[in-house]
Scaffold this active site. Structure first.
Site, PDB file in Angstrom:
ATOM      1  CD  GLU A   1      37.573  -6.647  38.854  1.00 15.62           C
ATOM      2  OE1 GLU A   1      37.356  -7.840  39.062  1.00 15.62           O
ATOM      3  OE2 GLU A   1      36.689  -5.829  38.596  1.00 15.62           O
TER       4      GLU A   1
ATOM      5  N   GLY B   1      35.290 -10.516  31.685  1.00  8.62           N
ATOM      6  CA  GLY B   1      34.229 -11.148  30.904  1.00  8.62           C
ATOM      7  C   GLY B   1      34.643 -11.514  29.486  1.00  8.62           C
TER       8      GLY B   1
ATOM      9  CD  GLU C   1      31.018  -5.252  34.655  1.00  5.30           C
ATOM     10  OE1 GLU C   1      30.227  -5.471  35.591  1.00  5.30           O
ATOM     11  OE2 GLU C   1      31.737  -6.139  34.148  1.00  5.30           O
TER      12      GLU C   1
ATOM     13  CB  SER D   1      38.952 -13.962  32.295  1.00  5.39           C
ATOM     14  OG  SER D   1      38.081 -13.194  31.486  1.00  5.39           O
TER      15      SER D   1
ATOM     16  CG  ASN E   1      30.967  -8.368  40.802  1.00  2.00           C
ATOM     17  OD1 ASN E   1      29.764  -8.295  41.039  1.00  2.00           O
ATOM     18  ND2 ASN E   1      31.607  -7.467  40.070  1.00  2.00           N
TER      19      ASN E   1
ATOM     20  CG  HIS F   1      33.111  -3.645  38.724  1.00  2.00           C
ATOM     21  ND1 HIS F   1      32.896  -3.668  37.369  1.00  2.00           N
ATOM     22  CD2 HIS F   1      33.635  -4.852  39.049  1.00  2.00           C
ATOM     23  CE1 HIS F   1      33.281  -4.851  36.894  1.00  2.00           C
ATOM     24  NE2 HIS F   1      33.737  -5.585  37.893  1.00  2.00           N
TER      25      HIS F   1
ATOM     26  CE  LYS G   1      31.366  -8.721  36.639  1.00  2.00           C
ATOM     27  NZ  LYS G   1      32.186  -8.574  35.453  1.00  2.00           N
TER      28      LYS G   1
END
Ligand code: 13P
Length: 257
Positions: free
Chosen positions: A172, A178, A102, A218, A13, A100, A15
């Site tokens: 996730e 991150g 985010e 991660s 991904n 996701h 991003k």
């Protein structure tokens, strides 16, 4: 281990990273390091919308799929700024990430919109990757299983068993994204197994055994092998480490077990 029952899928991904001018060196750095990957996993890179046509060209014939990171819940029409499932399929896109964290955190996506996007995606040939996962405070409060089960159930409302089999779920944990903090293989396995039991309760065991469940957060070249060795972890959704051909190649190769 039910590896023969379901596909291992390693997806990057990207991003909001990378430029069209980065694609050539990424592809030429990655491909020589992953020869033969098709015998042990499916691999894909989910790029920003604007890079999708160039990425499909750059990966053509390599066996590496290309995915989008979002799509509209609507089929077509007056939805300025949105991109439809049909438009993605039309240019040869294979995967789409849905929900996701985010997008849930910064762009107001909810369990309801995730469900709408999933059902829309399933009317197209796209393979949806539906993201679920708890925040740090949810984990600390001890509600991880309830929360993740609820996200999974809400996402799957109205999804048939045959569509379920081609839907990928990505677990996730938000606190691992991150941050460099990875869930332990045991913790990640426990939640992925719980997700599989939720799917078994909604459908049946054979459907649940056929669903690919990824871990994301991660994941890197150092921890991938141990995470991917867990019986209910069938792949990874990789952010930062998917931007570097060497790291992404090492993760794809770590799935060869
Ligand atoms: P990182 O691998 O950078 O933690 O990101 C994970 C992720 O959000 C993939 O979708």
């Amino acid at each position: 281990m039910n590896r023969e029952l379901r596909k291992t899928v390693i997806a990057g991904n990207w991003k909001m990273n990378m430029l069209a001018s980065d694609l050539g060196s990424f592809v030429s750095g990655l491909l020589p390091q992953i020869s033969g990957f098709k015998s042990w996993c499916d691999a894909a890179v989910c790029t920003p919308f604007v890079l999708l046509p160039a990425a499909t060209d750059a990966f053509k014939g390599s066996g590496v799929g290309v995915g989008a990171q979002n799509m509209s819940q609507f089929d077509s029409g007056a939805y300025t700024g949105e991109v439809s499932a049909a438009q993605l399929s039309d240019i040869g896109i294979d995967y789409v990430i849905i929900g996701h964290s985010e997008r849930r955190q910064y762009f107001g996506e909810t369990d309801k919109s995730v469900n709408e996007k999933l059902t829309t995606a399933l009317k197209s040939p796209l393979i949806p990757i539906v993201c679920v996962g708890e925040t740090l405070s949810e984990r600390e409060t001890g509600v991880t299983f309830e929360l993740v089960s609820l996200q999974v159930k809400a996402a799957l409302v109205g999804v048939s068993a045959s569509d379920m089999r081609r839907t990928v779920i990505a677990y996730e944990p938000v606190w691992a994204i991150g941050t460099g903090k990875t869930a332990t293989p045991e913790d990640a396995q426990e939640v992925c197994a719980a997700i599989r039991s939720v799917i078994a309760s909604l459908y049946d065991k054979s459907t649940a055994d056929a669903v690919t469940i990824q871990y994301g957060g991660s994941m890197n070249e150092k921890n991938a092998k141990e995470l991917l060795a867990q019986p209910d972890i069938d792949g990874g959704l990789i952010g930062g480490a998917s931007l570097k051909p060497d790291s992404f190649a090492a993760i794809i190769n770590a799935a060869n077990q």
